[in-house]
Motif scaffolding. Structure first.
Motif, PDB file in Angstrom:
ATOM      1  N   ARG A 178      63.803  56.820  70.807  1.00  0.00           N
ATOM      2  CA  ARG A 178      62.716  55.719  71.539  1.00  0.00           C
ATOM      3  C   ARG A 178      61.949  56.337  72.613  1.00  0.00           C
ATOM      4  NH1 ARG A 178      67.037  51.745  70.282  1.00  0.00           N
ATOM      5  NH2 ARG A 178      66.229  50.476  68.564  1.00  0.00           N
ATOM      6  N   SER A 179      62.581  57.588  73.100  1.00  0.00           N
ATOM      7  CA  SER A 179      61.877  58.451  74.126  1.00  0.00           C
ATOM      8  C   SER A 179      61.846  59.739  73.854  1.00  0.00           C
ATOM      9  CB  SER A 179      62.741  58.319  75.443  1.00  0.00           C
ATOM     10  OG  SER A 179      63.188  56.974  75.847  1.00  0.00           O
ATOM     11  N   PRO A 180      60.558  59.916  72.906  1.00  0.00           N
ATOM     12  CA  PRO A 180      60.451  61.607  72.630  1.00  0.00           C
ATOM     13  C   PRO A 180      59.979  62.431  73.805  1.00  0.00           C
ATOM     14  CG  PRO A 180      58.525  60.189  71.883  1.00  0.00           C
ATOM     15  CD  PRO A 180      59.538  59.100  72.265  1.00  0.00           C
ATOM     16  N   PHE A 181      60.108  63.441  73.792  1.00  0.00           N
ATOM     17  CA  PHE A 181      59.898  64.402  74.929  1.00  0.00           C
ATOM     18  C   PHE A 181      58.187  64.607  74.640  1.00  0.00           C
ATOM     19  CE2 PHE A 181      58.818  68.861  76.518  1.00  0.00           C
ATOM     20  CZ  PHE A 181      59.268  68.603  77.866  1.00  0.00           C
ATOM     21  N   LYS A 231      45.823  68.381  73.808  1.00  0.00           N
ATOM     22  CA  LYS A 231      46.664  67.796  72.520  1.00  0.00           C
ATOM     23  C   LYS A 231      47.974  67.380  72.972  1.00  0.00           C
ATOM     24  CE  LYS A 231      49.049  70.183  68.598  1.00  0.00           C
ATOM     25  NZ  LYS A 231      49.497  71.362  68.278  1.00  0.00           N
ATOM     26  N   LEU A 232      48.175  66.238  72.303  1.00  0.00           N
ATOM     27  CA  LEU A 232      49.296  65.191  72.564  1.00  0.00           C
ATOM     28  C   LEU A 232      50.577  65.757  71.661  1.00  0.00           C
ATOM     29  CD1 LEU A 232      50.867  62.971  73.526  1.00  0.00           C
ATOM     30  CD2 LEU A 232      50.020  61.473  71.669  1.00  0.00           C
ATOM     31  N   ILE A 233      51.728  66.077  72.260  1.00  0.00           N
ATOM     32  CA  ILE A 233      52.794  66.510  71.421  1.00  0.00           C
ATOM     33  C   ILE A 233      54.044  65.411  72.004  1.00  0.00           C
ATOM     34  CG2 ILE A 233      54.480  68.520  70.904  1.00  0.00           C
ATOM     35  CD1 ILE A 233      52.024  70.195  71.686  1.00  0.00           C
ATOM     36  N   GLU A 234      54.628  65.055  70.869  1.00  0.00           N
ATOM     37  CA  GLU A 234      55.742  63.765  71.205  1.00  0.00           C
ATOM     38  C   GLU A 234      56.831  64.486  70.476  1.00  0.00           C
ATOM     39  OE1 GLU A 234      53.903  59.658  72.193  1.00  0.00           O
ATOM     40  OE2 GLU A 234      53.920  60.420  70.328  1.00  0.00           O
ATOM     41  N   GLU A 235      57.868  65.324  70.953  1.00  0.00           N
ATOM     42  CA  GLU A 235      58.719  65.678  70.147  1.00  0.00           C
ATOM     43  C   GLU A 235      59.765  64.684  70.131  1.00  0.00           C
ATOM     44  OE1 GLU A 235      62.215  68.746  70.956  1.00  0.00           O
ATOM     45  OE2 GLU A 235      60.302  69.896  70.240  1.00  0.00           O
ATOM     46  N   ASN A 287      64.388  71.250  69.970  1.00  0.00           N
ATOM     47  CA  ASN A 287      65.016  71.820  71.225  1.00  0.00           C
ATOM     48  C   ASN A 287      64.893  71.105  72.403  1.00  0.00           C
ATOM     49  OD1 ASN A 287      66.250  74.236  70.019  1.00  0.00           O
ATOM     50  ND2 ASN A 287      64.298  75.072  69.498  1.00  0.00           N
ATOM     51  N   ALA A 288      63.754  70.454  72.577  1.00  0.00           N
ATOM     52  CA  ALA A 288      63.459  69.576  73.780  1.00  0.00           C
ATOM     53  C   ALA A 288      64.421  68.256  73.964  1.00  0.00           C
ATOM     54  CB  ALA A 288      62.020  69.687  73.938  1.00  0.00           C
ATOM     55  N   THR A 289      64.823  67.804  72.770  1.00  0.00           N
ATOM     56  CA  THR A 289      65.314  66.472  73.187  1.00  0.00           C
ATOM     57  C   THR A 289      66.746  66.604  72.614  1.00  0.00           C
ATOM     58  OG1 THR A 289      64.651  66.296  70.583  1.00  0.00           O
ATOM     59  CG2 THR A 289      63.122  65.579  72.438  1.00  0.00           C
ATOM     60  N   ASP A 290      67.096  67.147  71.617  1.00  0.00           N
ATOM     61  CA  ASP A 290      68.615  66.934  71.292  1.00  0.00           C
ATOM     62  C   ASP A 290      69.199  68.281  70.480  1.00  0.00           C
ATOM     63  OD1 ASP A 290      67.349  66.750  68.699  1.00  0.00           O
ATOM     64  OD2 ASP A 290      68.514  65.028  67.884  1.00  0.00           O
ATOM     65  N   ASN A 291      68.457  69.321  70.604  1.00  0.00           N
ATOM     66  CA  ASN A 291      68.842  70.643  70.109  1.00  0.00           C
ATOM     67  C   ASN A 291      69.150  70.732  68.701  1.00  0.00           C
ATOM     68  OD1 ASN A 291      68.768  72.170  72.384  1.00  0.00           O
ATOM     69  ND2 ASN A 291      70.634  71.424  72.912  1.00  0.00           N
ATOM     70  N   VAL A 332      60.933  67.715  64.894  1.00  0.00           N
ATOM     71  CA  VAL A 332      59.865  66.669  64.292  1.00  0.00           C
ATOM     72  C   VAL A 332      59.044  66.111  65.602  1.00  0.00           C
ATOM     73  CG1 VAL A 332      59.794  64.487  62.985  1.00  0.00           C
ATOM     74  CG2 VAL A 332      61.532  65.792  62.462  1.00  0.00           C
ATOM     75  N   ALA A 333      57.699  66.260  65.169  1.00  0.00           N
ATOM     76  CA  ALA A 333      56.910  65.895  66.319  1.00  0.00           C
ATOM     77  C   ALA A 333      55.643  65.284  65.715  1.00  0.00           C
ATOM     78  CB  ALA A 333      56.322  67.373  67.070  1.00  0.00           C
ATOM     79  N   HIS A 334      55.397  64.044  66.650  1.00  0.00           N
ATOM     80  CA  HIS A 334      54.037  63.481  66.434  1.00  0.00           C
ATOM     81  C   HIS A 334      53.043  64.024  67.265  1.00  0.00           C
ATOM     82  CE1 HIS A 334      51.378  60.271  67.745  1.00  0.00           C
ATOM     83  NE2 HIS A 334      51.176  60.169  66.478  1.00  0.00           N
ATOM     84  N   MET A 335      51.727  64.284  66.792  1.00  0.00           N
ATOM     85  CA  MET A 335      50.794  65.039  67.555  1.00  0.00           C
ATOM     86  C   MET A 335      49.502  64.663  67.033  1.00  0.00           C
ATOM     87  SD  MET A 335      51.783  68.873  67.049  1.00  0.00           S
ATOM     88  CE  MET A 335      53.396  69.757  66.992  1.00  0.00           C
ATOM     89  N   VAL A 336      48.711  64.819  68.271  1.00  0.00           N
ATOM     90  CA  VAL A 336      47.348  64.329  68.117  1.00  0.00           C
ATOM     91  C   VAL A 336      46.515  65.478  68.799  1.00  0.00           C
ATOM     92  CG1 VAL A 336      45.429  62.527  68.750  1.00  0.00           C
ATOM     93  CG2 VAL A 336      47.642  62.037  68.483  1.00  0.00           C
ATOM     94  N   ALA A 337      45.746  66.101  67.953  1.00  0.00           N
ATOM     95  CA  ALA A 337      44.704  67.070  68.309  1.00  0.00           C
ATOM     96  C   ALA A 337      43.485  66.511  68.365  1.00  0.00           C
ATOM     97  CB  ALA A 337      44.789  68.484  67.210  1.00  0.00           C
ATOM     98  N   PRO A 338      42.847  66.774  69.831  1.00  0.00           N
ATOM     99  CA  PRO A 338      41.529  66.268  70.203  1.00  0.00           C
ATOM    100  C   PRO A 338      40.454  66.981  69.303  1.00  0.00           C
ATOM    101  CG  PRO A 338      42.337  67.566  71.791  1.00  0.00           C
ATOM    102  CD  PRO A 338      43.311  67.438  70.906  1.00  0.00           C
ATOM    103  N   ALA A 339      39.238  66.284  69.229  1.00  0.00           N
ATOM    104  CA  ALA A 339      38.085  66.780  68.757  1.00  0.00           C
ATOM    105  C   ALA A 339      37.847  68.096  69.222  1.00  0.00           C
ATOM    106  CB  ALA A 339      36.778  65.945  68.898  1.00  0.00           C
ATOM    107  N   LYS A 340      37.624  69.379  68.352  1.00  0.00           N
ATOM    108  CA  LYS A 340      37.052  70.650  68.723  1.00  0.00           C
ATOM    109  C   LYS A 340      38.098  71.251  69.545  1.00  0.00           C
ATOM    110  CE  LYS A 340      32.890  69.343  67.636  1.00  0.00           C
ATOM    111  NZ  LYS A 340      32.746  69.701  66.639  1.00  0.00           N
TER     112      LYS A 340
END
Length: 119
Positions: A8-11, A19-23, A27-31, A36-44
């Motif tokens: 419920r609390s991704p890194f 760029k938004l990276i929610e892991e 490695n950053a959350t539970d080794n 598994v990451a949710h990402m949003v890459a901005p335009a350009k």
């Protein structure tokens, strides 16, 4: 013994390129063995070429994303996915006018020391 883990609390990985990276797992959350990451890459948006030591799976949720894989340009749209083998030279970018939202899974889990970005 608990047989599941709800994230419920991704890194949120700090970035300087918008760029938004929610892991959710990795490695950053539970080794985890994978990331598994949710990402949003901005335009350009774009990043340098890299030759990662991990497989990367990408599923596009919204928008489009461009991949240059071993000098071949590929554009994926919402609902499409790709698996890129480890030790493959690739560049990820979003040269389009709208953001691209996607899920990325890396096996083994993403670690900056395994990316090998070019300068």
């Amino acid at each position: 013994m608990i047989k599941f883990h709800i994230q419920r609390s991704p890194f949120v990985v700090p970035t300087t390129d918008g760029k938004l990276i929610e892991e959710h797992f990795g490695n950053a959350t539970d080794n985890s063995e994978i990331s598994v990451a949710h990402m949003v890459a901005p335009a350009k948006w774009s990043e340098p070429f890299q030759t990662p030591e991990f497989e990367e799976y990408t599923y596009i949720i919204k928008g489009r994303k461009q991949f240059i894989i071993e000098n071949q340009k590929i554009i994926l749209e919402a609902g499409e996915s790709i698996k890129i083998e480890k030790n493959t030279r690739v560049q990820y970018s979003n040269p389009f006018d709208e953001p691209c939202e996607y899920i990325a899974i890396c096996k083994p889990a993403f670690h900056i020391d395994l990316v090998h970005r070019e300068e």
